[in-house]
Scaffold this motif. Structure first.
Motif, PDB file in Angstrom:
ATOM      1  N   CYS A  38      53.417  57.612  70.607  1.00  0.00           N
ATOM      2  CA  CYS A  38      52.002  57.305  70.873  1.00  0.00           C
ATOM      3  C   CYS A  38      51.432  56.291  69.885  1.00  0.00           C
ATOM      4  O   CYS A  38      50.527  55.544  70.201  1.00  0.00           O
ATOM      5  CB  CYS A  38      51.190  58.589  70.808  1.00  0.00           C
ATOM      6  N   CYS A  43      51.759  62.540  68.868  1.00  0.00           N
ATOM      7  CA  CYS A  43      52.953  63.083  69.542  1.00  0.00           C
ATOM      8  C   CYS A  43      54.017  63.634  68.607  1.00  0.00           C
ATOM      9  O   CYS A  43      54.858  64.432  69.020  1.00  0.00           O
ATOM     10  CB  CYS A  43      53.568  62.023  70.446  1.00  0.00           C
ATOM     11  N   CYS A  46      57.372  60.344  65.464  1.00  0.00           N
ATOM     12  CA  CYS A  46      57.621  59.552  64.259  1.00  0.00           C
ATOM     13  C   CYS A  46      57.687  60.410  62.994  1.00  0.00           C
ATOM     14  O   CYS A  46      57.688  59.871  61.890  1.00  0.00           O
ATOM     15  CB  CYS A  46      56.497  58.528  64.099  1.00  0.00           C
ATOM     16  N   CYS A  58      53.563  57.061  61.661  1.00  0.00           N
ATOM     17  CA  CYS A  58      52.739  55.998  62.244  1.00  0.00           C
ATOM     18  C   CYS A  58      51.338  55.989  61.648  1.00  0.00           C
ATOM     19  O   CYS A  58      50.596  55.030  61.842  1.00  0.00           O
ATOM     20  CB  CYS A  58      52.672  56.135  63.768  1.00  0.00           C
TER      21      CYS A  58
HETATM   22  S1  FES Z   1      52.463  60.649  66.207  1.00  0.00           S
HETATM   23 FE1  FES Z   1      53.165  59.614  68.001  1.00  0.00          FE
HETATM   24  S2  FES Z   1      54.236  57.900  67.190  1.00  0.00           S
HETATM   25 FE2  FES Z   1      53.387  58.843  65.467  1.00  0.00          FE
END
Ligand code: FES
Ligand code: FES
Length: 154
Positions: A38, A43, A46, A58
Protein backbone atom coordinates in the motif's frame (compact mmCIF):
# COMPACT_ATOMS: atom_id res chain seq x y z
CA UNK A 1 24.66 8.30 10.00
CA UNK A 2 24.97 4.60 10.71
CA UNK A 3 22.43 1.82 10.34
CA UNK A 4 22.91 -1.86 11.05
CA UNK A 5 21.05 -4.27 8.80
CA UNK A 6 21.11 -8.01 9.44
CA UNK A 7 24.23 -7.58 11.57
CA UNK A 8 26.17 -5.45 9.07
CA UNK A 9 26.70 -1.77 9.88
CA UNK A 10 26.36 0.67 6.99
CA UNK A 11 27.56 4.27 6.85
CA UNK A 12 24.84 6.30 5.14
CA UNK A 13 25.41 9.60 3.42
CA UNK A 14 23.50 12.41 5.12
CA UNK A 15 22.04 13.27 1.72
CA UNK A 16 19.94 10.11 1.91
CA UNK A 17 18.36 11.03 5.24
CA UNK A 18 14.93 11.58 3.70
CA UNK A 19 14.93 8.34 1.74
CA UNK A 20 12.37 5.80 2.91
CA UNK A 21 13.80 2.80 4.73
CA UNK A 22 11.81 0.51 2.41
CA UNK A 23 13.36 2.03 -0.72
CA UNK A 24 16.87 2.02 0.71
CA UNK A 25 16.64 -1.64 1.69
CA UNK A 26 15.28 -2.68 -1.69
CA UNK A 27 17.17 -0.37 -4.02
CA UNK A 28 20.49 0.23 -2.30
CA UNK A 29 21.00 -3.09 -0.49
CA UNK A 30 19.03 -5.33 -2.86
CA UNK A 31 17.01 -6.73 0.05
CA UNK A 32 13.69 -7.21 -1.70
CA UNK A 33 12.02 -9.34 0.97
CA UNK A 34 10.26 -6.26 2.33
CA UNK A 35 7.48 -5.59 -0.17
CA UNK A 36 5.99 -2.33 -1.37
CA UNK A 37 2.26 -2.86 -1.00
CA UNK A 38 0.00 0.00 0.00
CA UNK A 39 2.94 2.31 0.79
CA UNK A 40 0.79 4.21 3.29
CA UNK A 41 1.39 2.13 6.40
CA UNK A 42 -1.79 0.07 6.12
CA UNK A 43 -0.88 -3.43 4.85
CA UNK A 44 2.30 -4.54 6.65
CA UNK A 45 3.92 -6.04 3.55
CA UNK A 46 6.97 -3.84 4.14
CA UNK A 47 7.40 -4.86 7.79
CA UNK A 48 10.93 -5.20 9.15
CA UNK A 49 12.12 -5.28 12.74
CA UNK A 50 13.83 -2.19 14.13
CA UNK A 51 15.54 -2.90 17.42
CA UNK A 52 13.33 -5.98 17.65
CA UNK A 53 10.00 -4.28 17.01
CA UNK A 54 7.88 -4.55 13.88
CA UNK A 55 8.02 -1.36 11.85
CA UNK A 56 6.39 -0.55 8.53
CA UNK A 57 9.41 0.47 6.53
CA UNK A 58 7.34 2.52 4.06
CA UNK A 59 6.58 4.92 6.90
CA UNK A 60 10.14 5.54 8.07
CA UNK A 61 12.86 7.77 6.65
CA UNK A 62 16.48 6.79 7.14
CA UNK A 63 16.89 9.65 9.58
CA UNK A 64 14.21 8.04 11.76
CA UNK A 65 16.20 4.83 12.18
CA UNK A 66 19.78 6.16 12.34
CA UNK A 67 21.85 4.25 14.86
CA UNK A 68 19.34 1.42 15.08
CA UNK A 69 19.44 -2.23 14.12
CA UNK A 70 17.20 -3.58 11.36
CA UNK A 71 16.29 -7.21 10.73
CA UNK A 72 14.81 -8.19 7.37
CA UNK A 73 13.57 -11.58 6.25
CA UNK A 74 16.94 -12.14 4.57
CA UNK A 75 18.61 -11.78 7.97
CA UNK A 76 16.24 -14.27 9.57
CA UNK A 77 16.93 -16.92 6.94
CA UNK A 78 19.81 -19.24 7.86
CA UNK A 79 22.91 -18.81 5.71
CA UNK A 80 23.15 -22.55 5.00
CA UNK A 81 20.10 -22.42 2.75
CA UNK A 82 17.78 -24.08 5.26
CA UNK A 83 14.61 -22.44 6.48
CA UNK A 84 13.98 -20.68 9.76
CA UNK A 85 11.40 -22.58 11.87
CA UNK A 86 8.80 -19.88 11.15
CA UNK A 87 9.38 -20.19 7.41
CA UNK A 88 9.09 -23.97 7.62
CA UNK A 89 5.94 -23.70 9.72
CA UNK A 90 4.31 -21.37 7.16
CA UNK A 91 4.93 -24.02 4.51
CA UNK A 92 3.80 -26.89 6.72
CA UNK A 93 0.60 -25.13 7.77
CA UNK A 94 -0.30 -24.03 4.24
CA UNK A 95 0.03 -20.39 5.29
CA UNK A 96 1.56 -19.14 2.04
CA UNK A 97 -0.13 -18.57 -1.29
CA UNK A 98 1.19 -15.64 -3.31
CA UNK A 99 3.75 -14.94 -0.57
CA UNK A 100 3.51 -11.16 -0.84
CA UNK A 101 2.54 -10.74 2.81
CA UNK A 102 4.73 -13.55 4.12
CA UNK A 103 8.04 -11.78 4.95
CA UNK A 104 6.19 -9.14 6.96
CA UNK A 105 3.97 -11.73 8.65
CA UNK A 106 6.96 -13.82 9.63
CA UNK A 107 8.90 -10.86 11.03
CA UNK A 108 5.90 -9.67 13.05
CA UNK A 109 5.45 -13.22 14.35
CA UNK A 110 9.15 -13.49 15.15
CA UNK A 111 8.98 -10.36 17.30
CA UNK A 112 5.98 -11.80 19.14
CA UNK A 113 7.57 -15.20 19.75
CA UNK A 114 10.79 -13.66 21.05
CA UNK A 115 8.88 -11.87 23.77
CA UNK A 116 6.18 -14.50 24.26
CA UNK A 117 7.11 -17.99 23.10
CA UNK A 118 3.74 -19.48 24.06
CA UNK A 119 1.11 -17.01 22.84
CA UNK A 120 -2.61 -17.69 22.82
CA UNK A 121 -4.28 -17.58 19.41
CA UNK A 122 -5.83 -14.24 20.32
CA UNK A 123 -2.39 -12.86 21.10
CA UNK A 124 -1.07 -14.07 17.74
CA UNK A 125 -4.03 -12.48 16.00
CA UNK A 126 -3.39 -9.22 17.82
CA UNK A 127 0.33 -9.24 17.01
CA UNK A 128 -0.47 -9.72 13.31
CA UNK A 129 -3.32 -7.25 13.10
CA UNK A 130 -1.17 -4.76 11.19
CA UNK A 131 -0.37 -7.34 8.51
CA UNK A 132 -2.95 -8.03 5.83
CA UNK A 133 -3.17 -11.17 3.74
CA UNK A 134 -5.40 -11.20 0.69
CA UNK A 135 -5.24 -14.85 -0.21
CA UNK A 136 -4.29 -17.43 2.42
CA UNK A 137 -6.71 -16.83 5.23
CA UNK A 138 -5.68 -16.01 8.74
CA UNK A 139 -6.43 -19.40 10.34
CA UNK A 140 -3.53 -21.09 8.58
CA UNK A 141 -1.23 -18.18 9.41
CA UNK A 142 -2.11 -18.42 13.10
CA UNK A 143 -1.67 -22.20 12.90
CA UNK A 144 1.81 -21.64 11.48
CA UNK A 145 2.82 -19.29 14.28
CA UNK A 146 1.54 -21.76 16.87
CA UNK A 147 3.51 -24.51 15.18
CA UNK A 148 6.72 -22.48 15.14
CA UNK A 149 6.29 -21.38 18.76
CA UNK A 150 7.65 -24.69 19.98
CA UNK A 151 11.06 -23.87 18.56
CA UNK A 152 11.17 -20.66 20.65
CA UNK A 153 10.36 -22.53 23.88
CA UNK A 154 13.64 -23.48 25.52
S1 FES B 1 2.34 -0.82 5.20
FE1 FES B 1 1.80 -1.34 3.14
S2 FES B 1 3.68 -1.07 2.06
FE2 FES B 1 4.12 -0.40 4.04
S1 FES C 1 -0.21 -15.10 0.81
FE1 FES C 1 -0.92 -13.67 -0.67
S2 FES C 1 -1.27 -11.86 0.49
FE2 FES C 1 -0.81 -13.35 1.96
Amino acid sequence: MKLTVNGVTHEIDAGLAEMRLLDWLREELGLTGAKAGCEIGACGACTVLVDGRPVKSCTRRLRDVAGKSVLTIEGLTPLDGSLHPLQQAFLDAGAVQCGFCTPGMILAAHALLLRNPAPARAEIRQALQGNLCRCTGYQQIIDAVELAAKSYQK
